[in-house]
Design a protein around this motif. Sequence first.
Motif, PDB file in Angstrom:
ATOM      1  N   GLY A 268       0.792  -1.218   0.000  1.00 36.00           N
ATOM      2  CA  GLY A 268       0.000   0.000   0.000  1.00 36.00           C
ATOM      3  C   GLY A 268       0.826   1.270   0.000  1.00 36.00           C
ATOM      4  O   GLY A 268       0.281   2.363  -0.196  1.00 36.00           O
ATOM      5  N   ALA A 269       2.119   1.164   0.244  1.00 30.63           N
ATOM      6  CA  ALA A 269       3.001   2.328   0.291  1.00 30.63           C
ATOM      7  C   ALA A 269       3.717   2.499  -1.052  1.00 30.63           C
ATOM      8  O   ALA A 269       4.163   1.514  -1.646  1.00 30.63           O
ATOM      9  CB  ALA A 269       4.021   2.187   1.411  1.00 30.63           C
ATOM     10  N   ILE A 270       3.836   3.740  -1.481  1.00 29.78           N
ATOM     11  CA  ILE A 270       4.430   4.062  -2.775  1.00 29.78           C
ATOM     12  C   ILE A 270       5.447   5.180  -2.611  1.00 29.78           C
ATOM     13  O   ILE A 270       5.171   6.185  -1.951  1.00 29.78           O
ATOM     14  CB  ILE A 270       3.345   4.535  -3.778  1.00 29.78           C
ATOM     15  N   ASP A 271       6.612   5.024  -3.212  1.00 30.18           N
ATOM     16  CA  ASP A 271       7.597   6.106  -3.327  1.00 30.18           C
ATOM     17  C   ASP A 271       7.614   6.543  -4.788  1.00 30.18           C
ATOM     18  O   ASP A 271       7.750   5.691  -5.685  1.00 30.18           O
ATOM     19  CB  ASP A 271       8.989   5.641  -2.915  1.00 30.18           C
ATOM     20  N   LEU A 272       7.522   7.846  -5.034  1.00 34.49           N
ATOM     21  CA  LEU A 272       7.444   8.286  -6.420  1.00 34.49           C
ATOM     22  C   LEU A 272       7.869   9.743  -6.570  1.00 34.49           C
ATOM     23  O   LEU A 272       8.013  10.477  -5.590  1.00 34.49           O
ATOM     24  CB  LEU A 272       6.031   8.099  -6.974  1.00 34.49           C
ATOM     25  N   THR A 273       8.073  10.137  -7.816  1.00 35.24           N
ATOM     26  CA  THR A 273       8.442  11.509  -8.141  1.00 35.24           C
ATOM     27  C   THR A 273       7.769  11.879  -9.460  1.00 35.24           C
ATOM     28  O   THR A 273       6.847  11.190  -9.918  1.00 35.24           O
ATOM     29  CB  THR A 273       9.979  11.668  -8.202  1.00 35.24           C
ATOM     30  N   LEU A 274       8.233  12.975 -10.076  1.00 37.46           N
ATOM     31  CA  LEU A 274       7.664  13.455 -11.321  1.00 37.46           C
ATOM     32  C   LEU A 274       8.747  13.586 -12.388  1.00 37.46           C
ATOM     33  O   LEU A 274       9.901  13.884 -12.078  1.00 37.46           O
ATOM     34  CB  LEU A 274       7.013  14.833 -11.123  1.00 37.46           C
ATOM     35  N   CYS A 275       8.358  13.390 -13.630  1.00 32.30           N
ATOM     36  CA  CYS A 275       9.259  13.667 -14.757  1.00 32.30           C
ATOM     37  C   CYS A 275       8.470  14.357 -15.847  1.00 32.30           C
ATOM     38  O   CYS A 275       7.228  14.383 -15.826  1.00 32.30           O
ATOM     39  CB  CYS A 275       9.909  12.383 -15.276  1.00 32.30           C
ATOM     40  N   ASP A 276       9.194  14.932 -16.838  1.00 33.00           N
ATOM     41  CA  ASP A 276       8.498  15.545 -17.970  1.00 33.00           C
ATOM     42  C   ASP A 276       8.258  14.493 -19.052  1.00 33.00           C
ATOM     43  O   ASP A 276       8.583  13.306 -18.881  1.00 33.00           O
ATOM     44  CB  ASP A 276       9.270  16.762 -18.495  1.00 33.00           C
ATOM     45  N   SER A 277       7.692  14.914 -20.163  1.00 33.00           N
ATOM     46  CA  SER A 277       7.311  13.963 -21.216  1.00 33.00           C
ATOM     47  C   SER A 277       8.500  13.285 -21.867  1.00 33.00           C
ATOM     48  O   SER A 277       8.359  12.227 -22.496  1.00 33.00           O
ATOM     49  CB  SER A 277       6.484  14.684 -22.291  1.00 33.00           C
TER      50      SER A 277
ATOM     51  N   SER B  40       7.647  13.603   6.567  1.00 29.20           N
ATOM     52  CA  SER B  40       9.103  13.739   6.500  1.00 29.20           C
ATOM     53  C   SER B  40       9.676  13.322   5.149  1.00 29.20           C
ATOM     54  O   SER B  40      10.884  13.440   4.934  1.00 29.20           O
ATOM     55  CB  SER B  40       9.762  12.903   7.614  1.00 29.20           C
ATOM     56  N   GLU B  41       8.826  12.846   4.226  1.00 27.93           N
ATOM     57  CA  GLU B  41       9.299  12.358   2.931  1.00 27.93           C
ATOM     58  C   GLU B  41       8.351  12.835   1.825  1.00 27.93           C
ATOM     59  O   GLU B  41       7.240  12.320   1.700  1.00 27.93           O
ATOM     60  CB  GLU B  41       9.381  10.824   2.911  1.00 27.93           C
ATOM     61  N   TRP B  42       8.789  13.769   1.013  1.00 29.79           N
ATOM     62  CA  TRP B  42       7.923  14.267  -0.052  1.00 29.79           C
ATOM     63  C   TRP B  42       7.543  13.183  -1.049  1.00 29.79           C
ATOM     64  O   TRP B  42       6.530  13.303  -1.760  1.00 29.79           O
ATOM     65  CB  TRP B  42       8.580  15.447  -0.783  1.00 29.79           C
ATOM     66  N   TRP B  43       8.321  12.109  -1.123  1.00 34.97           N
ATOM     67  CA  TRP B  43       8.114  11.061  -2.130  1.00 34.97           C
ATOM     68  C   TRP B  43       7.218   9.920  -1.653  1.00 34.97           C
ATOM     69  O   TRP B  43       6.821   9.088  -2.450  1.00 34.97           O
ATOM     70  CB  TRP B  43       9.470  10.476  -2.546  1.00 34.97           C
ATOM     71  N   HIS B  44       6.895   9.849  -0.349  1.00 37.86           N
ATOM     72  CA  HIS B  44       6.222   8.667   0.211  1.00 37.86           C
ATOM     73  C   HIS B  44       4.724   8.914   0.392  1.00 37.86           C
ATOM     74  O   HIS B  44       4.314   9.846   1.088  1.00 37.86           O
ATOM     75  CB  HIS B  44       6.842   8.303   1.562  1.00 37.86           C
ATOM     76  N   TYR B  45       3.930   8.026  -0.191  1.00 38.98           N
ATOM     77  CA  TYR B  45       2.470   8.090  -0.080  1.00 38.98           C
ATOM     78  C   TYR B  45       1.919   6.713   0.279  1.00 38.98           C
ATOM     79  O   TYR B  45       2.518   5.684  -0.050  1.00 38.98           O
ATOM     80  CB  TYR B  45       1.857   8.593  -1.389  1.00 38.98           C
ATOM     81  N   ASP B  46       0.762   6.720   0.951  1.00 43.19           N
ATOM     82  CA  ASP B  46       0.138   5.478   1.417  1.00 43.19           C
ATOM     83  C   ASP B  46      -1.327   5.434   1.032  1.00 43.19           C
ATOM     84  O   ASP B  46      -2.024   6.450   1.024  1.00 43.19           O
ATOM     85  CB  ASP B  46       0.225   5.380   2.947  1.00 43.19           C
ATOM     86  N   TYR B  47      -1.776   4.216   0.748  1.00 41.73           N
ATOM     87  CA  TYR B  47      -3.205   3.953   0.624  1.00 41.73           C
ATOM     88  C   TYR B  47      -3.475   2.568   1.196  1.00 41.73           C
ATOM     89  O   TYR B  47      -2.800   1.597   0.823  1.00 41.73           O
ATOM     90  CB  TYR B  47      -3.697   4.004  -0.828  1.00 41.73           C
ATOM     91  N   GLY B  48      -4.437   2.462   2.082  1.00 47.50           N
ATOM     92  CA  GLY B  48      -4.901   1.169   2.563  1.00 47.50           C
ATOM     93  C   GLY B  48      -4.130   0.569   3.714  1.00 47.50           C
ATOM     94  O   GLY B  48      -4.610  -0.383   4.337  1.00 47.50           O
ATOM     95  N   ASP B  49      -2.944   1.087   4.031  1.00 45.58           N
ATOM     96  CA  ASP B  49      -2.168   0.519   5.137  1.00 45.58           C
ATOM     97  C   ASP B  49      -2.488   1.249   6.448  1.00 45.58           C
ATOM     98  O   ASP B  49      -3.320   2.167   6.490  1.00 45.58           O
ATOM     99  CB  ASP B  49      -0.666   0.540   4.826  1.00 45.58           C
ATOM    100  N   GLN B  50      -1.837   0.851   7.538  1.00 49.17           N
ATOM    101  CA  GLN B  50      -2.145   1.436   8.841  1.00 49.17           C
ATOM    102  C   GLN B  50      -1.756   2.907   8.933  1.00 49.17           C
ATOM    103  O   GLN B  50      -2.445   3.688   9.608  1.00 49.17           O
ATOM    104  CB  GLN B  50      -1.439   0.634   9.942  1.00 49.17           C
ATOM    105  N   LEU B  51      -0.674   3.290   8.277  1.00 49.71           N
ATOM    106  CA  LEU B  51      -0.258   4.686   8.301  1.00 49.71           C
ATOM    107  C   LEU B  51      -1.321   5.562   7.636  1.00 49.71           C
ATOM    108  O   LEU B  51      -1.652   6.653   8.125  1.00 49.71           O
ATOM    109  CB  LEU B  51       1.089   4.834   7.591  1.00 49.71           C
ATOM    110  N   TRP B  52      -1.861   5.113   6.531  1.00 51.11           N
ATOM    111  CA  TRP B  52      -2.950   5.801   5.828  1.00 51.11           C
ATOM    112  C   TRP B  52      -4.189   5.898   6.713  1.00 51.11           C
ATOM    113  O   TRP B  52      -4.805   6.971   6.833  1.00 51.11           O
ATOM    114  CB  TRP B  52      -3.254   5.041   4.536  1.00 51.11           C
ATOM    115  N   ALA B  53      -4.556   4.785   7.353  1.00 49.68           N
ATOM    116  CA  ALA B  53      -5.749   4.769   8.195  1.00 49.68           C
ATOM    117  C   ALA B  53      -5.609   5.712   9.382  1.00 49.68           C
ATOM    118  O   ALA B  53      -6.533   6.461   9.716  1.00 49.68           O
ATOM    119  CB  ALA B  53      -6.030   3.345   8.675  1.00 49.68           C
ATOM    120  N   ALA B  54      -4.422   5.712  10.015  1.00 52.19           N
ATOM    121  CA  ALA B  54      -4.192   6.596  11.156  1.00 52.19           C
ATOM    122  C   ALA B  54      -4.204   8.058  10.718  1.00 52.19           C
ATOM    123  O   ALA B  54      -4.775   8.920  11.406  1.00 52.19           O
ATOM    124  CB  ALA B  54      -2.874   6.243  11.831  1.00 52.19           C
TER     125      ALA B  54
END
Length: 251
Positions: free
Chosen positions: A141-150, A207-221
């Motif tokens: 459920g945890a994702i690390d990601l960033t952005l790029c151009d085309s 503390s991490e601009w790249w870290h996002y959560d869905y469905g895990d305990q961190l997201w729920a809290a």
Amino acid sequence: MTDLLAPILPQPDPDWAEAFRVPIIECDQPLQALGIATGFAVWPAYHRLGVPNAQPECYARTEVFERLLHAASLLPDGLRLVILDAWRPFAVQQHLYDTLYDILRQHEPEADPAELTRRTREFVAPPSTRAESPSPHLTGGAIDLTLCDSEGRWLDMGSLFDEATPRSYTRHYEAIAEPDEAQRRIRDNRRILFNSMSAAGFSNLSSEWWHYDYGDQLWAAHLGKPHALYGPAQVLALEQLWRQQLEGLHS
């Protein structure tokens, strides 16, 4: 309509003990390989960096996959999500935690162990395979990601992925009263990522601009949900898949 340049408001720091007390009602969504997706790019950072046991593919739960596609659809023309890490084997989690803790201890040999632990947890979640309190990346459920151009050029986000400094805090550039042009560009890049992911239902680790959560305990809290959707997950080897399929035929 999502305002992708809306300021990033202050977020609470995660209380790991509280998050790990959130009950999990496992929904049994499978892990999906992200590498063939056309809606975003995938660059398995830890595998490319030679971290032991890191996977050459990124995996996430089915709903996470769909929500990433939604977040990607909200981006301005010419921008793409780049997935750096998702489901993570326990051995990789332990390696990252131990490595950062040791580096901090070597850098500050007089520091109190409790303070070293606190600072390590800002950037690496406590390693855990416990069914009632798994590390977020172990759930899919945890994702690390960033952005790029085309063209695949990574956008300047103001710090490196996994950089263990205050520059990595999601709101670091929001706190600059009079940003210069480069700082405004970084701030806006973070806003675009944050607002697109938030609109797709993800929560962010402050503390991490790249870290996002869905469905895990961190997201729920973080979002005040009554329970998490995902417990520990595993990418099954072919032998395990065959056994599972045969057991299903006889159940």
